[in-house]
Design a protein around this motif. Structure first.
Motif, PDB file in Angstrom:
ATOM      1  N   CYS A   1       0.833  -1.204   0.000  1.00  9.61           N
ATOM      2  CA  CYS A   1       0.000   0.000   0.000  1.00  9.61           C
ATOM      3  C   CYS A   1       0.869   1.256   0.000  1.00  9.61           C
ATOM      4  O   CYS A   1       1.726   1.413   0.859  1.00  9.61           O
TER       5      CYS A   1
ATOM      6  N   CYS B   1       0.018   3.347   3.550  1.00 10.50           N
ATOM      7  CA  CYS B   1       0.457   2.897   4.873  1.00 10.50           C
ATOM      8  C   CYS B   1       1.634   1.926   4.798  1.00 10.50           C
ATOM      9  O   CYS B   1       2.124   1.469   5.826  1.00 10.50           O
TER      10      CYS B   1
ATOM     11  N   SER C   1       1.864  -1.043   4.204  1.00  8.98           N
ATOM     12  CA  SER C   1       1.670  -2.430   4.632  1.00  8.98           C
ATOM     13  C   SER C   1       1.503  -3.334   3.406  1.00  8.98           C
ATOM     14  O   SER C   1       1.072  -2.887   2.335  1.00  8.98           O
TER      15      SER C   1
ATOM     16  N   CYS D   1      -6.354  -1.976   0.183  1.00  9.47           N
ATOM     17  CA  CYS D   1      -5.428  -2.303   1.271  1.00  9.47           C
ATOM     18  C   CYS D   1      -6.191  -2.940   2.428  1.00  9.47           C
ATOM     19  O   CYS D   1      -7.167  -2.366   2.917  1.00  9.47           O
TER      20      CYS D   1
ATOM     21  N   CYS E   1      -5.489  -0.328   5.799  1.00  9.10           N
ATOM     22  CA  CYS E   1      -6.071   1.016   5.920  1.00  9.10           C
ATOM     23  C   CYS E   1      -7.272   1.220   4.992  1.00  9.10           C
ATOM     24  O   CYS E   1      -7.837   2.315   4.951  1.00  9.10           O
TER      25      CYS E   1
END
Ligand code: ZN
Length: 320
Positions: free
Chosen positions: A44, A47, A49, A62, A65
């Motif tokens: 992502c 964020c 992640s 994602c 988030c």
């Protein structure tokens, strides 16, 4: 998806026929961009992640988030209304021509009505020719300046009024040239030349220049500075620094041949990036590999530098 994310082998078409078959649909182009942008799988951009899923509309969702993003978000393709297939065709064309293309010849090829559109596209692609965080030159490196522009009368030496000044660094590889770096500079003062060397050449390298005072001080900055004074040797400049002078003559030929000597000074660095991209890959016999590199770098360009170009160029509106 045609192939799973995470496949990191360099994968590109070898011929134009292969290219046409491979990138015949928007979906196949998008899948290729996704693979090159996220070779280890979706990450992502908001964020950072790892993990998410692809929605039916081709967006990535994602799982942490909940933000939705696409493979083109923040890249040079962000916000374009033209098909990705057309972008791919242009990238193939730009990388398969040994000397590159001018905006005018590309406009004819694609049948664009507006010259400005083609010009903006080429400019965006030139941004993608600089690899973020590329390795500096090492070993022994020649550095000198050259001038682009018409002959000036009544001006001699390093003074110039209308010409663009380009400083060139070229790695010495035996009698051959290794990699190069170029930059346009406003003048030939130490304040312009030394920062270029610091950006282009790794500390500890040997930097070879003539006796110009703009290069004084390199020895105090972690370089071994090898100075050759033209007047003392009785030799000509191109004999002392043959590699930068060869690069300079190729640059001038390209500038006159492909661009007919018409490059706005404010955009010169983008053209120099294109020249450098081609030069540093000149021995690559597979043109498809240049295409691969360009796509790879195109999806790595961050949104900030992309907006920078957009703001600098009013012509950008024509891409909409
Ligand atoms: Zn996220």
């Amino acid at each position: 998806m045609e192939a799973p994310l995470g496949q990191s082998n360099e994968d590109y078409p070898a011929t134009f026929l292969e290219f046409q078959e491979r990138f015949a649909t928007e979906e196949s182009c998008r899948a290729y961009l996704e693979r090159l942008r996220w070779p280890e799988g979706f990450a992502c951009p908001a964020c950072a992640s790892v993990g998410g899923w692809r929605t039916k509309r081709g967006q990535w969702f994602c799982s942490r988030c909940s933000r939705q993003t696409s493979a083109t978000a923040g890249t040079i393709f962000d916000g374009t209304r033209k098909p990705l297939r057309l972008w791919f065709l242009v990238m193939w064309h730009v990388t398969s021509q040994k000397t590159g293309v001018s905006a005018l010849s590309l406009q004819r090829l694609l049948g664009f009505t507006r010259y400005e559109t083609t010009w903006v596209w080429l400019h965006k692609l030139r941004r993608a020719m600089v690899r973020p965080g590329r390795d500096p030159l090492t070993g022994e490196v020649e550095v000198d300046e050259t001038y682009l522009g018409g002959a000036e009368s009544g001006v001699s030496g390093r003074k110039t009024e209308t010409k663009a000044i380009v400083v060139i660094a070229a790695e010495i590889k035996g009698t051959a040239i290794g990699r190069i770096r170029l930059r346009s500079v406003p003048d030939v003062s130490a304040a312009s030349l030394v920062p270029f060397v610091q950006d282009a050449v790794a500390p500890g390298s040997v930097v070879c220049t003539d006796g110009w005072r703009g290069y004084e001080g390199l020895a105090q900055r972690d370089y071994r500075h090898r100075v050759t004074h033209i007047s003392r040797t009785g030799r000509l400049a191109h004999e002392l620094l043959p590699r930068v002078h060869r690069v300079a003559s190729l640059l001038k030929r390209w500038w006159l041949g492909t661009h007919h000597g018409r490059i706005e000074a404010s955009h010169l660095d983008y053209y120099l990036d294109e020249f450098t991209f081609r030069f540093n890959r000149r021995s690559s016999r597979r043109r498809g590999k240049l295409f691969y590199r360009m796509v790879q770098q195109a999806v790595q360009v961050d949104a900030l530098s992309w907006r920078e170009i957009a703001h600098r160029s009013e012509a950008n509106n024509h891409d909409r």
